[in-house]
Design an enzyme around this catalytic site. Structure first.
Site, PDB file in Angstrom:
ATOM      1  N   HIS A 212      16.369  35.415  83.144  1.00 42.31           N
ATOM      2  CA  HIS A 212      16.872  34.238  83.849  1.00 42.31           C
ATOM      3  C   HIS A 212      17.749  33.424  82.902  1.00 42.31           C
ATOM      4  O   HIS A 212      17.529  33.416  81.696  1.00 42.31           O
ATOM      5  CB  HIS A 212      15.710  33.348  84.304  1.00 42.31           C
ATOM      6  CG  HIS A 212      14.874  33.919  85.393  1.00 42.31           C
ATOM      7  ND1 HIS A 212      15.287  33.964  86.705  1.00 42.31           N
ATOM      8  CD2 HIS A 212      13.624  34.461  85.367  1.00 42.31           C
ATOM      9  CE1 HIS A 212      14.326  34.503  87.442  1.00 42.31           C
ATOM     10  NE2 HIS A 212      13.309  34.816  86.653  1.00 42.31           N
TER      11      HIS A 212
ATOM     12  N   CYS B 210      15.554  39.444  87.856  1.00 47.50           N
ATOM     13  CA  CYS B 210      14.093  39.478  87.897  1.00 47.50           C
ATOM     14  C   CYS B 210      13.616  40.185  89.176  1.00 47.50           C
ATOM     15  O   CYS B 210      13.781  41.389  89.298  1.00 47.50           O
ATOM     16  CB  CYS B 210      13.515  38.074  87.760  1.00 47.50           C
ATOM     17  SG  CYS B 210      11.773  38.065  87.265  1.00 47.50           S
TER      18      CYS B 210
END
Length: 492
Positions: A445, A340
């Protein structure tokens, strides 16, 4: 039938509220009851994507996500109606019922309670109407007298629910009985009546040595000590407040040897720290939280995790000299993983024309550019890796599920692409790899929480979450007074 409520309160942060609430969720579920967790307001950059009303998706704190799994129910936004995600020391993004509220984010915190309480009460009432038991978690201490007037997470919730309150303290810190008595004494009389049991957590030694303190405390307060919980060095759950616990933790491999060292860069606004918890269960793996070049030296992997302030954390990383250390590691062929915000840092540039996160040059390890966008992507994702090369080839074809929580869109750097320098799309729009094959960036994630991916990367299986929850539930039967357990089983 309206659900009865058990509320876990603490004398301080870190007393053990989150994992005890998780244990109780599984324990009540084991009694054949419909159980839901609840926390009115959470402050954490550890968040999960869950179901929202109308078939949508939204964010809640990770602790309530895990508690829902322990309760054997689908996590959803009503379980944590208010989530505060710190962006700076004096500023937090406000997530209300799973969605970012710019209006509340701009509002001074003392003025928010009147606006959010109706949502908190409605969410709790709805969960009570649909379940047999709601396990409620408080925040910090209920006796913060400077905050009491604006309380929406501790005793106001307890009063609204008529909850059976448990007050937990960390006896390992010392002063546990003073903490319990002082917290109880600072509460108004009507709120004291809701405290039905004291819990001593993190006790080491012979519990008989505690006498006569529990009886003396009961004489002064009328509240019994209903549980003494031994120190749980590694209970198997992430720390709710994102504590960098177990620094340098190693689970012994064959012969007790360390086979792999993974250094996770611990920048100030790190987010989703909890997704690295499964690595602590991999035999022979040493996990390091790195804040300096010395702490990444000798690592097999360097991981750049998510960030709530990507440009600011990238500036911090450079100030520590970690940029040069990461570049040297990559040049030697060492594995680098960006997740991310970490993916965004690995590129050539961060472009912010909307004032979201700030402009910054990237680390230049992937020929990518990221443009920040005020719109926030929040979704659960199921996908599969394509063909990967080099150090990450074990992930080729592996199907994974995880979640995205991000601002920004990432693409090939136009000028570099025109010159033939192109990042390999490991997952179109979600993951990219460098030409050499040792640097991988992905928006997803949860990679290490996927059992198949973890096995592909390390050749190891780790204890499942269900096994962790079951062990904690067995602990409730060991630690809590039999009369307390019998009363709860009887529906009191």
């Amino acid at each position: 039938m309206i659900a009865r409520c058990i509320m876990v309160l603490g004398t301080s942060s870190g007393a053990g509220k989150s994992w005890l609430a998780t244990a109780l969720c599984r324990w009540f579920s084991d009694q054949g009851l419909r159980v839901a967790p609840f926390k009115a307001q959470n402050m954490s950059n550890n968040a999960r994507v869950v179901a929202a009303p109308g078939g949508g998706q939204g964010e809640i704190g990770s602790a309530q996500y895990f508690q829902a799994l322990a309760a054997r129910t689908e996590p959803e936004v009503r379980m944590n109606p208010v989530l505060l995600k710190p962006e700076a020391d004096t500023r937090s993004q406000v997530v209300l019922m799973g969605q970012v509220s710019e209006e509340l984010t701009r509002m001074p915190w003392r003025g928010r309670s009147v606006h959010v309480w109706p949502h908190v009460a409605a969410a709790l009432d709805a969960l009570r109407a649909e379940n047999d038991v709601v396990v409620i978690e408080g925040a910090g201490s209920p006796a913060e007298i400077n905050l009491h007037a604006n309380d929406i997470v501790n005793m106001r919730v307890a009063r609204h629910a008529g909850a059976h309150g448990l007050l937990v303290t960390d006896i390992d810190r010392g002063g546990a009985f003073a903490h319990l008595y002082g917290t109880w004494a600072l509460l108004p009389e009507d709120e004291r009546a809701l405290i039905q049991g004291f819990v001593l957590n993190k006790f080491r030694g012979d519990a008989a040595l505690l006498a006569p303190a529990p009886d003396m405390l009961r004489e002064r307060t009328g509240v019994p000590t209903v549980a003494t919980i031994p120190m749980q060095w590694r209970h198997g759950l992430p720390e709710e407040d994102g504590v960098f616990d177990d620094a340098g933790h190693v689970r012994a491999g064959a012969g007790g040897a360390v086979h792999t060292t993974v250094a996770v860069v611990a920048y100030p606004r790190i987010s989703n720290l909890d997704e690295f918890q499964p690595l602590k269960g991999v035999p022979g793996l040493r996990l390091v939280w790195a804040r300096s070049p010395a702490e990444v030296a000798g690592a097999d992997w360097i991981v750049l995790p998510g960030s709530k302030a990507t440009a600011a954390d990238l500036a911090w990383l450079r100030a520590q000299g970690l940029d040069a250390a990461i570049a040297a590691h990559a040049a030697r062929g060492g594995r680098v993983l960006g997740i991310c915000g970490g993916l965004q840092m690995l590129g050539e540039a961060l472009i912010d024309t909307h004032g979201v996160d700030g402009n910054a040059p990237g680390l230049g390890l992937l020929p990518l550019v990221t443009a920040f966008d005020p719109a926030k992507t929040v979704r659960r994702t199921r996908t599969a890796f394509g063909a990967l090369r080099g150090a990450w080839s074990a992930l080729s074809g592996v199907a994974v599920q995880g979640y995205e929580i991000r601002h920004g869109r990432t693409a090939q750097h136009p000028a570099m692409a025109a010159a033939g320098d192109v990042a390999h799309p490991a997952i179109p729009g979600l993951a990219w790899q460098n030409a050499r094959g040792n640097v991988l960036g992905l928006y997803l994630h949860g990679l290490f929480e996927d059992a198949v991916a973890l096995r592909a990367l390390f050749g190891a299986d780790v204890p499942t979450l269900d096994a962790v929850f079951d062990r904690l539930a067995r602990g409730v039967d060991e630690w809590f007074d039999p009369a307390w357990r019998a009363a709860r089983r009887a529906g009191r």
